[in-house]
Enzyme design. Structure first.
Site, PDB file in Angstrom:
ATOM      1  CD  GLU A 403      -2.201   1.215   2.964  1.00 35.81           C
ATOM      2  OE1 GLU A 403      -2.099   2.230   3.674  1.00 35.81           O
ATOM      3  OE2 GLU A 403      -2.767   0.163   3.349  1.00 35.81           O
ATOM      4  CG  HIS A 488      -4.274  -6.384   7.686  1.00 37.09           C
ATOM      5  ND1 HIS A 488      -3.559  -6.222   6.509  1.00 37.09           N
ATOM      6  CD2 HIS A 488      -4.929  -5.218   7.881  1.00 37.09           C
ATOM      7  CE1 HIS A 488      -3.773  -5.010   6.014  1.00 37.09           C
ATOM      8  NE2 HIS A 488      -4.602  -4.379   6.836  1.00 37.09           N
ATOM      9  CG  ASN A 526      -5.766  -3.620   2.625  1.00 35.44           C
ATOM     10  OD1 ASN A 526      -5.108  -3.735   1.599  1.00 35.44           O
ATOM     11  ND2 ASN A 526      -5.497  -2.726   3.543  1.00 35.44           N
TER      12      ASN A 526
END
Length: 548
Positions: A403, A488, A526
């Protein structure tokens, strides 16, 4: 989340110490981007919390993605639902008139029951940036285990309050490695589209992106990726992109363009409070009890399950203990919360028939962070949106997706910062520690070395091509990589192992897992869209077969 300057220099005209002061604790913000939209869609007046002695048809433990899906679909099927949430209902402004503070000025609202902030980016130019804060049931939990800190949202809406809203569906080719027992055709034809619609997923306008000052950092990321031969891609998000355009035009109250991210977002972001939970509440069949924590679940003599719940205050003290009976219990406290509770219930004899898979298969989605110091001719912009919108894809060749993260400092940093998701094969396990009365996680920081190696397949090449270097002042101890955290968490009650193929816990009728604990450690992107889609799949089957 980080600041960077040219190798060896701070931005012109700003002293080294002054630069640190202005960046402050913002550096902890970026890779997560979290938000709730109070002013946009404050929840209706809260119903009274669950009463001691109550009997409920369905009790959902947690209000994150899986729990919100379950509550909405159960309510639509005519079932009365009680949701139990450990965190607060974030619907009351503080003394500054806002519900959430900026990332540059964390206060009592920022962290869950800590007396000192713990920003994911802890240092700048060698100086620590964390500060003391009053102990409070704040929005972000930095939960420490041996070898890793797990960042989690605390409040009604769970992780949707404190993430960047990057709503990514895995590539179809990667899905078999994510959920091997799930029919990919069903997921991609029905449940991923349903999840994306329910979450309000959208994509940035590419033409606006190319001219918006607030995405200069992302355009620099694109240039560097493409010059090194990597695939660069736009990433969908749940932010209201029309609202962000208004922010940029000065016709709406700034939120993403005002440094709101890690500790909540006051406008523009569609958290679960505005989507699934709003719909669930509108049915009139869902009640949410905030600042309540489930401590035990065991079979009730007359059928169903006896659930013990502690009610807490904003300093974390237990002010009441309630015992209720639920016909069915849905565990949706997040990967960590669900896993910790289940291993406790098995080990302490409350649910002894849970199988040996409970607690296993936990992973951190291969998260590692790093920063790069760019040249003067590559400024990344003083104004940066806190909402990421792009990434660098080297998954197939190098096992990493990065990202391109913002650094909303309000000053020019000449910095590029990244949160990488990698194909880390290592898995941890939660076990019950009877001596301390806590669930431990056996994770070793050394297990992140594979993630670092995968991320380096991107950034070593970019640095070589651009003649740039890594930042070593962001994480303390002259470190290039933040290898001690995850945003995560996944696994711990893996689908088709600890549960059947739809989340029913083995050994007990009427107990279900419906959150990220079902996913074995990695989603390749994600994870929240996959958590949502899997919950949509599972609750549809449960309603059709178990609640007839």
């Amino acid at each position: 989340m980080g600041d960077k300057t040219l190798p060896g220099n701070g931005p012109k005209g700003i002293s080294r110490r002054g630069f640190i002061g202005r960046t402050g604790s913002i550096l902890g913000a970026v890779a997560l981007a979290g938000h709730i939209t109070p002013a946009q869609a404050a929840p209706a007046a809260a119903a009274a919390p669950i009463a001691d002695g109550a009997r409920v048809p369905a009790l959902v433990v947690g209000t994150g993605y899986g729990g919100s899906v379950a509550a909405l679909r159960l309510a639509q099927a005519g079932v009365d639902v009680q949701m139990i949430e450990m965190g607060m209902s974030w619907d009351t402004p503080g003394s500054d008139g806002k519900i959430f503070p900026k990332v540059t000025s964390p206060d009592y609202r920022s962290f869950w029951l800590r007396t000192r902030t713990k920003a994911p980016l802890s240092n700048f130019l060698g100086f620590p940036i964390d500060k003391d804060v009053p102990k409070y049931t704040g929005i972000l939990d930095a939960e420490d285990f041996a070898g890793i800190t797990v960042y989690q949202g605390r409040g009604v809406g769970g992780g949707s309050l404190v993430n960047g809203g990057m709503a990514v569906t895995p590539k179809r080719a990667n899905f078999a490695a994510v959920l091997p027992s799930v029919d990919a055709d069903e997921m991609y034809a029905t449940y991923y589209p349903r999840a994306n619609a329910g979450l309000g997923v959208g994509m940035i306008d590419p033409a606006w992106f190319d001219t918006a000052d607030c995405y200069q950092f992302s355009r620099v990321g694109r240039k560097h990726a493409q010059r090194s031969g990597f695939a660069w891609t736009f990433v969908p998000d749940v932010y209201d992109w029309d609202y962000m355009k208004q922010e940029a035009a000065g016709t709406a109250t700034k939120s993403a363009l005002a440094g709101e991210i890690l500790y909540g977002n006051n406008h523009g972001k569609k958290s679960l409070v505005q989507t699934y939970l709003a719909q669930a509440r509108a049915t009139g069949k869902v009640t949410i009890s905030a600042l309540h924590k489930v401590t035990s679940v065991s079979p009730a003599a007359g059928g169903g399950y006896t659930v013990t719940i502690d009610q807490i205050n904003t300093t974390g003290d237990t002010v009441a203990t309630k015992t209720v009976t639920a016909d069915r219990v849905f565990f949706a406290a997040g990967s960590v919360g669900t896993s910790k509770l289940l291993v406790k219930l098995k080990a302490t004899g409350a649910l002894p028939n849970l199988n040996s898979e409970v607690g296993k298969g936990w992973g951190e989605n291969g998260n590692v962070m790093c920063g790069r110091a760019n040249h003067l001719w590559d400024p990344t912009g003083k104004l940066q949106s806190t909402i990421p919108c792009s990434g660098i894809d080297n998954w197939d060749a190098g096992g990493a997706f990065a990202e391109v993260a913002p650094l909303p400092t309000g000053i020019e940093t000449y910095a590029s910062f990244y949160l990488s998701i990698t194909k880390n094969p290592n898995r941890g396990e939660f076990t019950w520690n009877a001596a301390t009365g806590t669930a431990d996680l056996n994770w070793q920081t050394a297990w992140k070395q594979s993630s670092i190696g995968m991320a380096k397949t991107i950034f070593d090449k970019i640095n070589s091509k651009e003649g740039t270097i890594y930042r070593t002042d962001l994480f303390g101890g002259n470190k290039i990589w933040n290898d001690t955290l995850t945003y995560h968490p996944l696994g711990g009650a893996v689908l088709n192992k600890a549960t059947d193929n739809y989340g029913r816990l083995h050994g007990y009728t009427g107990l279900y897992v419906i959150d990220g604990a079902l996913i074995p450690g990695n989603t390749s992107v994600n994870p929240f869209v996959t958590i949502t889609a899997l919950a949509e799949r599972n609750i549809e089957k449960i309603i059709a077969t178990d609640l007839r």
